[in-house]
Motif scaffolding. Structure first.
Motif, PDB file in Angstrom:
ATOM      1  N   ARG A  28      -8.947   7.504   1.735  1.00  8.71           N
ATOM      2  CA  ARG A  28      -7.838   6.832   1.046  1.00  8.71           C
ATOM      3  C   ARG A  28      -6.900   7.929   0.575  1.00  8.71           C
ATOM      4  N   ILE A  29      -5.632   7.858   0.939  1.00 10.90           N
ATOM      5  CA  ILE A  29      -4.660   8.856   0.507  1.00 10.90           C
ATOM      6  C   ILE A  29      -4.432   8.651  -0.986  1.00 10.90           C
ATOM      7  N   ALA A  30      -4.755   9.665  -1.768  1.00 13.39           N
ATOM      8  CA  ALA A  30      -4.867   9.521  -3.218  1.00 13.39           C
ATOM      9  C   ALA A  30      -3.538   9.513  -3.966  1.00 13.39           C
ATOM     10  N   ASP A  31      -2.478  10.040  -3.373  1.00  9.27           N
ATOM     11  CA  ASP A  31      -1.246  10.189  -4.150  1.00  9.27           C
ATOM     12  C   ASP A  31      -0.211   9.098  -3.912  1.00  9.27           C
ATOM     13  N   ILE A  32      -0.582   8.037  -3.172  1.00 10.47           N
ATOM     14  CA  ILE A  32       0.389   6.965  -2.902  1.00 10.47           C
ATOM     15  C   ILE A  32      -0.259   5.584  -2.967  1.00 10.47           C
ATOM     16  N   ASP A  33       0.602   4.582  -2.998  1.00 10.74           N
ATOM     17  CA  ASP A  33       0.222   3.182  -2.869  1.00 10.74           C
ATOM     18  C   ASP A  33       1.146   2.586  -1.820  1.00 10.74           C
ATOM     19  N   THR A  34       0.565   1.952  -0.798  1.00 12.86           N
ATOM     20  CA  THR A  34       1.369   1.315   0.244  1.00 12.86           C
ATOM     21  C   THR A  34       1.106  -0.187   0.250  1.00 12.86           C
ATOM     22  N   PRO A  35       1.989  -0.956   0.853  1.00 11.31           N
ATOM     23  CA  PRO A  35       1.788  -2.403   0.915  1.00 11.31           C
ATOM     24  C   PRO A  35       0.500  -2.770   1.662  1.00 11.31           C
ATOM     25  N   GLU A  36      -0.116  -3.857   1.219  1.00  6.71           N
ATOM     26  CA  GLU A  36      -1.335  -4.342   1.860  1.00  6.71           C
ATOM     27  C   GLU A  36      -0.993  -5.004   3.197  1.00  6.71           C
TER      28      GLU A  36
ATOM     29  N   PRO B  31       4.643   6.377  -5.347  1.00  8.73           N
ATOM     30  CA  PRO B  31       3.629   7.286  -5.907  1.00  8.73           C
ATOM     31  C   PRO B  31       2.520   6.490  -6.602  1.00  8.73           C
ATOM     32  N   TRP B  32       1.294   6.987  -6.513  1.00 10.78           N
ATOM     33  CA  TRP B  32       0.153   6.320  -7.147  1.00 10.78           C
ATOM     34  C   TRP B  32       0.297   6.422  -8.661  1.00 10.78           C
ATOM     35  N   GLU B  33       0.189   5.276  -9.342  1.00  5.10           N
ATOM     36  CA  GLU B  33       0.354   5.215 -10.789  1.00  5.10           C
ATOM     37  C   GLU B  33      -0.943   4.834 -11.497  1.00  5.10           C
ATOM     38  N   GLY B  34      -2.062   4.927 -10.801  1.00  7.81           N
ATOM     39  CA  GLY B  34      -3.342   4.590 -11.407  1.00  7.81           C
ATOM     40  C   GLY B  34      -3.808   3.183 -11.124  1.00  7.81           C
ATOM     41  N   ARG B  35      -2.925   2.359 -10.606  1.00  2.07           N
ATOM     42  CA  ARG B  35      -3.280   0.989 -10.236  1.00  2.07           C
ATOM     43  C   ARG B  35      -2.261   0.475  -9.218  1.00  2.07           C
TER      44      ARG B  35
ATOM     45  N   ASP C 214      -2.249   3.679   3.720  1.00  2.00           N
ATOM     46  CA  ASP C 214      -2.875   4.702   2.879  1.00  2.00           C
ATOM     47  C   ASP C 214      -4.378   4.857   3.119  1.00  2.00           C
ATOM     48  N   THR C 215      -4.900   4.297   4.207  1.00  2.00           N
ATOM     49  CA  THR C 215      -6.332   4.392   4.505  1.00  2.00           C
ATOM     50  C   THR C 215      -6.526   4.664   5.993  1.00  2.00           C
ATOM     51  N   PHE C 216      -7.442   5.590   6.299  1.00  2.00           N
ATOM     52  CA  PHE C 216      -7.741   5.895   7.693  1.00  2.00           C
ATOM     53  C   PHE C 216      -9.172   6.388   7.831  1.00  2.00           C
TER      54      PHE C 216
END
Length: 183
Positions: free
Chosen positions: A99-107, A174-178, A89-91
């Motif tokens: 940072r791609i704002a609408d998702i959360d991906t594994p670290e 999907p990004w849930e705020g955290r 989610d970062t490039f």
């Protein structure tokens, strides 16, 4: 008497009316359309212009008209870069970190378990493949930056978010705020 016997006033200037300037409106419209066409056909495309300027000339012909950004993306190996993918989610693009704002991906730096590492690597590679597949757009996500100074954007192509692609493929949520743990 000396001098002429008649009164010769200064020549009267004709006042210009709005009607005499009517030719300006069509001329200005033609100039604007010519400028728009020039920027649309600009060598290197609109990606040669800064993103804000490119969006001014994108037109309203649908989502594909806005997809004017592209580059060849590699994987970031250390620190920053100009066009490389950090994780799912970062490039980095054109010297800026997004940072791609609408998702959360594994670290991936560091992963907390083997499953997170494998899923994070798959998400990273999928994002790199998606970015290299063609022109895209960076759309505002409400807030401009996150607490790390990364530009928050929704990345789209043809109106569809890369985030929705990664979520559909099980590589993101999907990004849930955290952030939530992946292990």
């Amino acid at each position: 008497m000396s001098g002429p016997d008649f009164y010769d006033p200064l020549p009267v200037r004709r006042r210009r009316t709005a009607r005499s300037k009517l030719w300006l409106t069509p001329a200005m419209a033609v100039a604007f359309v010519a400028a728009l066409a020039t920027f649309q056909g600009f060598p290197g495309g609109a990606e040669a212009m800064p993103a804000p300027a490119a969006s001014l000339f994108a037109g309203g012909e649908g989502a594909a008209a806005r997809d004017a950004l592209s580059a060849r993306f590699a994987l970031c190996h250390s620190g920053g870069g100009s066009n490389c993918v950090v994780d799912g989610d970062t490039f980095w693009f054109a010297g800026d970190k997004y940072r791609i704002a609408d998702i959360d991906t594994p670290e991936t730096h560091p992963a907390r378990c083997a499953e997170e590492a494998a899923l994070g690597d798959a998400a990273t590679e999928r994002l790199r493949t998606w970015l290299n597949a063609g022109a895209f757009s960076l759309e505002s996500a409400g807030r401009d930056t996150d607490r790390y100074g990364r530009n928050l954007r929704i990345v789209t192509r043809g109106g569809a978010s890369v985030g929705s692609v990664l979520v559909a493929e099980g590589l993101a949520r999907p990004w849930e705020g955290r952030r939530r743990p992946w292990c």
